[in-house]
Design an enzyme around this catalytic site. Structure first.
Site, mmCIF file in Angstrom:
data_model
loop_
_atom_site.group_PDB
_atom_site.id
_atom_site.type_symbol
_atom_site.label_atom_id
_atom_site.label_comp_id
_atom_site.label_asym_id
_atom_site.label_seq_id
_atom_site.Cartn_x
_atom_site.Cartn_y
_atom_site.Cartn_z
ATOM 1 N N TYR A 191 38.768 47.030 35.820
ATOM 2 C CA TYR A 191 37.885 45.988 35.595
ATOM 3 C C TYR A 191 38.839 44.364 36.028
ATOM 4 O O TYR A 191 38.660 43.593 35.210
ATOM 5 C CB TYR A 191 37.244 46.091 33.563
ATOM 6 C CG TYR A 191 36.629 47.126 33.363
ATOM 7 C CD1 TYR A 191 35.974 47.564 34.140
ATOM 8 C CD2 TYR A 191 36.979 48.104 32.712
ATOM 9 C CE1 TYR A 191 35.025 48.909 33.792
ATOM 10 C CE2 TYR A 191 36.509 49.669 32.563
ATOM 11 C CZ TYR A 191 35.748 49.808 33.350
ATOM 12 O OH TYR A 191 34.802 50.765 33.089
ATOM 13 N N HIS A 192 39.581 44.510 37.008
ATOM 14 C CA HIS A 192 39.665 43.340 37.769
ATOM 15 C C HIS A 192 39.687 42.903 38.353
ATOM 16 O O HIS A 192 40.530 42.539 39.836
ATOM 17 C CB HIS A 192 41.921 43.109 37.578
ATOM 18 C CG HIS A 192 42.005 44.145 36.424
ATOM 19 N ND1 HIS A 192 43.313 45.337 35.630
ATOM 20 C CD2 HIS A 192 41.832 43.559 34.920
ATOM 21 C CE1 HIS A 192 43.426 45.198 34.608
ATOM 22 N NE2 HIS A 192 42.729 44.654 33.979
ATOM 23 N N PRO A 193 38.326 42.791 39.123
ATOM 24 C CA PRO A 193 38.242 42.317 40.386
ATOM 25 C C PRO A 193 39.054 40.887 40.226
ATOM 26 O O PRO A 193 38.602 40.741 39.641
ATOM 27 C CB PRO A 193 36.430 42.165 40.090
ATOM 28 C CG PRO A 193 36.233 41.761 38.956
ATOM 29 C CD PRO A 193 37.278 42.352 38.075
ATOM 30 N N ASP A 252 41.202 45.345 43.431
ATOM 31 C CA ASP A 252 41.530 44.967 42.038
ATOM 32 C C ASP A 252 41.953 46.645 41.667
ATOM 33 O O ASP A 252 42.090 47.041 42.829
ATOM 34 C CB ASP A 252 39.192 46.068 41.519
ATOM 35 C CG ASP A 252 39.732 46.631 40.528
ATOM 36 O OD1 ASP A 252 39.810 45.979 39.356
ATOM 37 O OD2 ASP A 252 38.177 47.258 40.114
#
Length: 554
Positions: free
Chosen positions: A467-469, A293
Site C-alpha cells: 500500500y505504498h503507491p 509501489d
C-alpha cells in the site's frame, strides 16, 4: 464563490501539514478540501484495529488495479485514505524515513535541494521521538513516534537475535545513522492512540479563524486562466461550487488522486486526454506515469508455544483488549504489533538496503483473519527498490470515475530476483537457533517451495501490495518530470503538487514519514521562507558492500 490565499486539495498526510504551516500566519487564508469525513472513529484511533478502516468504504477509496500481467493477471487492491488524515488514518502506522541514499538518489534524479542533509531538518521538525531529540531525531514536533509495547512478546527479540546469528548487524535506531540491520520498529502512536497527520497537525489548529476545512467535498477540476491556476470547482451536497485564489492551488490528493485531478483538468499527456474526451490545457506527458509501489508477502510459521496473538482472536479476548485500551490506553490495543524489523541488502553489489522486514507475533492477514488454527508468527518481507513502473490514467471525462491503475509489478527481472532473495534469506534467518524454542513447521510458502521456478510461482500467487503507491507526478528536470524542485507544476503558475506522487523514486521503507517531511519542506518553499539549515550527520554503511551481502560489523 469564495476566495482564499491557498487552496489545498486533500486532507491527507501532506495536506494536514500544509494546512497547519500555511495558516500559521493569520494573514493567510487557507481552504482545505477533503472528500471524506471525521477521523474520530474508535477503529481509526485504536492502533490494533488497523485492518478495519483500510477495508471500510467510508474511510478508504477501494481502488483496484487492472489485471497485472506479471502476477498471473491478478487485480491488486489499492486502498487510499478517504477521511481526515488520509492514508495516515488507515495505514499500519509504521514510521520509516528511508535510507539517506534514497534522498541522494532523488537529488541525482533532478530533485535539486532534496538530498539527505537538506531533508533531515524537516524530518526532525515533524517528529516527537519518545526517547527525546538528538542529532538525528526530533523531540518536539507534532508527530508522535514510539515502539508500541516495547517488544514485550519474546518473539520480537528472537527475530532480532536470529538476524544477528545470521551475520547481520544490530541497529538500535534505523531512522538514525544506521538503517541496515535488525532492531526495534517505530510507529506513529502517541499516548496509546494513532498519531495520524490529522491528529498531529490538524486537530491543534482546526479552530483558527483563517483556516476553513470542508469535508464531504469532491473536487472535479482545477480552474485555469491561461497557464495559471485560479481555483477549483467541487461538488458538495449535490451542488457545484467554486473556490478562487490569487496565490496557489496545492494538490495533496495522493499518488492516485493528484494525477487523476490534473488529467481531468486538462493537464497531462495530450494524446491520452484527447482519447478520453478531455481538452488539453497543458501537455505534460509525465502525469500519471512512473507509478511505483512496494510488494510484500507473509512468511508464516507455526509456533510451539501459546504466546502469539492468534490466542487473542476470540471475541472475549478482543473485548478485554478493547476495554483496556478504551479506559486506560494501555495493552495490546496500543500497538500495530510490528515491534521489531530489519533492513538488509539482497545481494553483494547493492549499496544500501533494498529489503524490509516487519515482524509480527501472529500468523494473520491484513483483514484480521487467521489462516489456520493454533499459534503462529510471521514476518512480512519485500524487495523495496523495484525497477518496474506503471501508470495512473483517467478513463473518461467523468471526474468521479475511478482511473485505470496498472502497476506492472514484477515486470523487471531484477524485481523477480529480489523476491527470490526474500524467500531464501528469510528462511536462513528463521532457521537460526534463536527461534529453536518457538519455530514449528512452515505454513507459507511451504517447505516444498525451493527452486527458482517454484519461488516465482509462489510469489506471483501470494504477493500483496504494501500500500505504498507513489511517484506519479515526479519531481525533476527531465521531460517526464511533472513538478520542479520547488513542487511547482512545470510550465504553469499558481499550481503545486505536494504528496508522495512527487517522489522521483520510492524509498526503502513505508511512505508516511517521507510524505510528511516533503510537506514540511514544501511549506517553507511555498511561503518563501528560507530553508532550514542542512545538517551534516554521520551515515553508517557497509564499506564492503560491493563484495559482501551482509556484515555484522557496521
Amino acid at each position: 464563490m469564495s476566495s482564499y490565499d491557498y487552496i489545498i486539495v486533500g486532507a491527507g498526510s501532506a495536506g494536514c501539514v500544509l494546512a497547519n504551516r500555511l495558516s500559521e500566519d493569520p494573514n493567510n487564508s487557507v481552504l482545505l478540501l477533503e472528500t471524506g469525513g471525521s477521523d474520530k472513529s474508535i477503529f481509526i484511533q485504536m492502533p490494533t484495529a488497523l485492518s478495519i478502516p483500510m477495508n471500510t468504504d467510508k474511510y478508504a477509496w477501494q481502488f483496484h488495479s487492472e489485471p497485472e500481467p506479471y502476477l498471473d493477471n491478478r487485480e491488486m487492491h489499492c486502498p487510499r485514505g478517504k477521511v481526515l488524515g488520509g492514508s495516515s488514518s488507515i495505514n499500519g502506522m509504521v514510521y520509516v524515513r528511508g535510507h539517506a541514499e534514497d534522498f541522494e538518489e532523488w537529488e541525482a534524479c533532478g530533485a535539486k535541494g532534496w538530498g539527505y542533509q537538506k531533508c533531515l531538518p524537516y524530518f526532525k521538525r515533524a517528529e516527537s521521538w519518545y526517547l527525546g531529540g538528538d542529532t538525528h531525531r526530533g523531540g518536539s514536533g507534532p508527530l508522535g513516534v514510539n515502539n508500541g509495547n516495547e517488544m514485550q512478546n519474546p518473539l520480537y527479540r528472537a527475530f532480532i537475535k536470529a538476524g544477528e546469528q545470521a551475520g547481520y548487524p544490530i541497529t538500535n535506531d534505523y531512522n538514525a545513522a544506521q538503517q541496515e540491520g535488525f532492531g526495534p520498529m517505530h510507529m506513529t502512536v502517541k499516548g496509546g492512540k494513532r498519531c495520524s497527520a490529522a491528529r498531529a497537525y490538524l486537530d491543534p489548529v482546526k479552530d483558527r479563524d483563517n483556516l476553513t476545512i470542508l469535508t464531504h467535498v469532491r473536487v472535479h477540476k482545477i480552474l485555469m486562466d491561461g497557464k495559471r491556476a485560479v481555483g477549483v470547482s467541487y461538488r458538495k451536497d449535490g451542488n457545484m461550487h467554486e473556490a478562487r485564489t490569487d496565490n496557489n492551488v496545492i494538490l495533496s490528493a495522493g499518488s492516485i488522486g493528484s494525477p487523476q485531478l490534473l488529467q481531468h483538468s486538462g493537464i497531462g499527456d495530450a494524446e491520452h486526454l484527447k482519447s478520453v474526451g478531455i481538452e488539453c490545457v497543458h501537455n505534460l506527458p509525465g502525469v500519471g506515469e512512473n507509478l511505483q509501489d512496494h510488494l510484500e508477502f507473509y512468511f508464516q510459521y507455526r509456533c510451539k508455544k501459546p504466546i502469539t496473538i492468534n490466542g487473542k482472536l476470540d471475541w472475549f479476548s478482543k473485548g478485554i483488549i478493547g476495554a483496556k485500551w478504551f479506559f486506560f490506553k494501555k495493552g495490546l490495543g496500543t500497538t500495530n504489533h510490528f515491534e521489531s524489523c530489519a533492513f538488509i541488502r539482497s545481494k553483494a553489489g547493492v549499496k544500501w538496503p533494498d529489503m524490509q522486514y516487519h515482524f509480527m507475533p501472529a500468523a494473520i492477514r491484513y483483514d484480521g483473519k487467521s489462516a489456520f488454527d493454533g499459534h503462529g508468527f510471521q514476518v512480512h518481507v519485500g524487495h523495496n527498490k523495484p525497477k518496474s513502473r506503471g501508470f495512473v490514467k483517467v478513463q473518461s471525462a467523468d471526474p468521479e470515475q475511478a482511473p485505470k491503475i496498472q502497476f506492472n509489478y514484477l515486470k523487471a527481472q531484477e524485481d523477480i530476483e529480489g523476491f527470490r532473495a526474500c524467500v531464501r534469506l528469510t528462511r536462513e534467518i528463521i532457521d537460526q537457533s534463536a527461534f529453536d524454542e518457538y519455530r514449528d513447521s512452515e505454513i507459507q510458502p511451504g517447505e516444498e517451495v525451493k527452486t527458482d521456478e517454484e519461488i516465482d510461482a509462489f510469489v506471483r500467487k501470494a504477493v500483496e501490495s504494501a500500500y505504498h503507491p507513489s511517484c506519479t507526478c515526479k519531481m525533476g528536470e527531465d521531460e517526464m518530470a511533472v513538478v520542479d524542485s520547488q513542487t511547482r507544476v512545470r510550465g504553469l503558475e499558481g499550481l503545486h503538487v505536494v504528496d508522495s506522487s512527487i517522489f522521483p523514486t520510492i524509498p526503502n521503507g513505508n511512505l508516511n514519514g517521507p510524505t510528511i517531511m516533503v510537506a514540511e519542506k514544501a511549506a517553507d518553499m511555498i511561503l518563501g521562507n528560507p530553508p532550514l539549515p542542512e545538517e551534516d550527520v554521520p551515515v553508517i554503511e557497509d564499506s564492503n558492500w560491493e563484495s559482501q551481502q551482509r556484515s555484522n560489523q557496521l
